[in-house]
Design an enzyme around this catalytic site. Structure first.
Site, PDB file in Angstrom:
ATOM      1  N   LYS A  54       0.844  -1.206   0.000  1.00 44.62           N
ATOM      2  CA  LYS A  54       0.000   0.000   0.000  1.00 44.62           C
ATOM      3  C   LYS A  54       0.875   1.252   0.000  1.00 44.62           C
ATOM      4  O   LYS A  54       0.598   2.227  -0.703  1.00 44.62           O
ATOM      5  CB  LYS A  54      -0.931  -0.019   1.228  1.00 44.62           C
ATOM      6  N   GLN A  98      -4.058  -1.666  10.085  1.00 43.49           N
ATOM      7  CA  GLN A  98      -4.016  -2.990   9.460  1.00 43.49           C
ATOM      8  C   GLN A  98      -4.539  -4.051  10.439  1.00 43.49           C
ATOM      9  O   GLN A  98      -4.083  -4.140  11.572  1.00 43.49           O
ATOM     10  CB  GLN A  98      -2.571  -3.310   9.032  1.00 43.49           C
ATOM     11  N   ASP A 121     -10.960   2.890   4.928  1.00 41.37           N
ATOM     12  CA  ASP A 121     -11.351   1.480   4.788  1.00 41.37           C
ATOM     13  C   ASP A 121     -12.876   1.329   4.772  1.00 41.37           C
ATOM     14  O   ASP A 121     -13.395   0.271   4.424  1.00 41.37           O
ATOM     15  CB  ASP A 121     -10.801   0.654   5.962  1.00 41.37           C
TER      16      ASP A 121
END
Ligand code: NAP
Length: 291
Positions: A54, A98, A121
């Site tokens: 990412k 994460q 997200d």
């Protein structure tokens, strides 16, 4: 028959180029670069790879990316303090924590702590609610990647029978919401499809799957979707990422290439699209926050 490839790698490259152009135009107009802060707790090797990928993708698109690495012994209080700091930082437009997190940290408390305006997200209950209500702030990355993969390959969704195998909060459930909704100006990725969700309690899974014009596998079991479960000519999207003898394999059995009309490969299908939609959301967050 051999299915046409739903090439996520190629589409991701095109879309990342489009995002990079928009980022560059913002910078030329004197605006701050979109900023993504990734938080990695512990030393899970898969999480380290995801965060690194990412970070690299952000750099290539001109997005300012920072990685905050915390030890596996981090307390919930310490993690929440870092999130507070990132919520208040004007250079940070998107925050990505994460998952999974170490056992001592409650995932839902962390998800709720991220400012909804920076929740790229789309995991925060406020953003999940907005998505379900039909006026989303963000689309969740993997479902959005699936929709783009279909749209940009000219596969019609409206009025089609869609079957999604898997009902997780990250993939199956939000994808079902997106695909069944009525498109509006505020909700352009909505699909107008007739959607069925299947899971471990579904009776006659093969029969249910075989109804699908568009079949999405988000299960997490290699090869679970076999050729006898697929309607000839259907578009099949394989979200699964499973490690089989050290190699990446999807949920869809390779024999499905002989039955489907379209199929996304693993690797090179949904995976690169997920990261692309994270870049897209970080740019959107910058546009929403900074104008
Ligand atoms: P998850 O939370 O484990 O959910 C799996 C779902 O599949 C559950 O709803 C489960 O049903 C259902 N399921 C499991 N075995 C089944 C079977 N034999 N028949 C029917 N349904 C079955 O997984 P997830 O987070 O959604 O991820 C799914 C897969 O996608 C994983 O391989 C993951 O690594 C991958 N993934 C890939 C990306 C990407 O960017 N490519 C992103 C996210 C996830 P129950 O609810 O009844 O247990």
């Amino acid at each position: 028959m051999t299915a046409q490839r739903l090439d996520g790698k190629a589409l991701a490259s095109t879309m990342r180029g489009e995002i990079a152009e928009r980022v560059s135009a913002r910078k030329q107009a004197g605006k701050r670069a979109p900023g993504l802060a990734a938080v990695l707790v512990g030393d899970n090797p898969a999480s380290q790879v995801y965060v690194r990928n990412k970070h690299k993708a952000c750099q290539q698109a001109g997005i300012a990316s920072t990685i905050h690495t915390l030890p596996a012994t981090t307390t919930q209080k310490e993690l929440l303090a870092l999130i507070d700091q990132l919520n208040a930082d004007p250079a940070v437009h998107g925050i990505l924590v994460q998952l999974p997190l170490p056992k001592q940290i409650e995932e839902s408390a962390v998800i709720r702590a991220v400012s909804p305006a920076k929740d790229v997200d789309c995991f925060h209950p406020e953003n999940v609610g907005l998505l379900a209500a039909g006026h989303p702030r963000f689309y969740p990355c993997t479902p959005h990647g699936v929709v783009k993969l279909l749209n940009r390959n000219g596969i019609a969704i409206a009025g089609k029978e869609v079957v999604i195998v898997g009902r997780s909060n990250i993939v199956g459930k939000p994808l079902a919401v997106m695909l069944m909704q009525k498109p509006t100006a505020a909700n352009p990725a909505a699909g107008d499809a007739t959607v069925t969700i299947a899971h471990t309690r579904t009776v006659n899974l093969a029969e249910v799957c075989k109804r699908a014009d568009i079949l999405v596998a988000a299960v997490g079991k290699a090869g679970v979707i076999t050729a006898d479960m697929v309607k000839p000519g259907a578009a099949v999207v394989d979200v699964g990422t499973n490690s089989v003898e050290g190699r990446l394999a999807g949920d869809v059995h390779p024999e499905v290439w002989n039955v489907a009309g379209w199929l996304s490969p693993v690797p090179g299908g949904v995976g690169p699209m997920t990261i692309t939609m994270l870049l897209f959301n970080t740019l959107s967050a910058a546009e929403l926050i900074d104008g």
